[in-house]
Design an enzyme around this catalytic site. Structure first.
Site, PDB file in Angstrom:
ATOM      1  N   GLU A   1       0.829  -1.220   0.000  1.00 18.28           N
ATOM      2  CA  GLU A   1       0.000   0.000   0.000  1.00 18.28           C
ATOM      3  C   GLU A   1       0.859   1.263   0.000  1.00 18.28           C
ATOM      4  OE1 GLU A   1      -2.970  -0.376  -0.793  1.00 18.28           O
ATOM      5  OE2 GLU A   1      -3.154  -2.510  -0.332  1.00 18.28           O
TER       6      GLU A   1
ATOM      7  N   HIS B   1       1.872   2.173  -3.369  1.00 11.32           N
ATOM      8  CA  HIS B   1       0.852   2.908  -4.135  1.00 11.32           C
ATOM      9  C   HIS B   1       1.007   4.421  -3.969  1.00 11.32           C
ATOM     10  CE1 HIS B   1      -1.875   0.059  -5.984  1.00 11.32           C
ATOM     11  NE2 HIS B   1      -2.020  -0.651  -4.874  1.00 11.32           N
TER      12      HIS B   1
HETATM   13 NI    NI Z   1      -2.775  -2.576  -4.653  1.00 11.46          NI
END
Ligand code: NI
Length: 172
Positions: A138, A141
């Site tokens: 995450e 990202h």
């Molecule tokens: Ni993802």
């Protein structure tokens, strides 16, 4: 009431944006968090970065609880990795922005992470196992990095091609 939002899909260029820090926890941020949980649970998924609903802010929702168990919603604001173990571990990863595609990725087995919670309190935690993999995925990202970036060029080209083709068909 939370409203699920649309998840952006590869090869959407927004997935490559560097997300900006959250400055203050405003009512809009709380609404975004509620919407992200709704979106994540609906999908269903275990982690979601704000950029996946087209909001370039350093904000992550996560829930690693078992299906049968109580929900364990967690929010990570402006998270950063402070340290990573030399030891690596391999997990089969997927991503709500790359639907129905799974591949094994090798990452540090343990990381120390610093983040702010929804009450504005700064926290530090040691993550291992699925938590370590998920928080690294995450946080990537937030920096415009996708798990397919860790695959061989051959595999990455193949998945990029598949999703580019699907997006073109959907646009027709
Ligand atoms: Ni993802």
């Amino acid at each position: 009431m939370a409203n699920p939002r649309d998840i952006i899909i590869l090869p959407d260029k927004q997935l490559r944006l560097i997300s900006k820090p959250v400055e203050t926890i405003t009512p809009e941020i709380r609404t975004l968090v509620d919407d992200m949980f709704q979106t994540m649970y609906d999908a269903p998924g275990i982690g979601l970065a704000a950029i996946q609903v087209a909001v370039p802010l350093r904000l992550i929702t996560m829930d690693l609880s078992k299906k049968e168990g109580e929900k364990e919603p967690r929010v990570f604001i402006n998270p950063e990795i402070l340290a990573s173990s030399d030891e690596l571990s391999v997990y089969e990863e997927g991503c709500l922005s790359i639907p129905e595609y799974y591949e094994e990725v090798e990452r540090p087995a343990r990381v120390r992470v610093r983040f702010m919670d929804l009450e504005g309190k700064t926290r530090e935690e040691d993550a291992e196992g699925l938590y370590a993999t998920c928080i690294q995925h995450e946080i990537d990202h937030l920096n415009g990095v996708l798990f397919v970036d860790y695959l061989s060029k051959l595999k990455r080209d193949r998945v990029m091609k598949k999703f580019t083709k699907a997006a073109k068909l959907a646009a027709k």
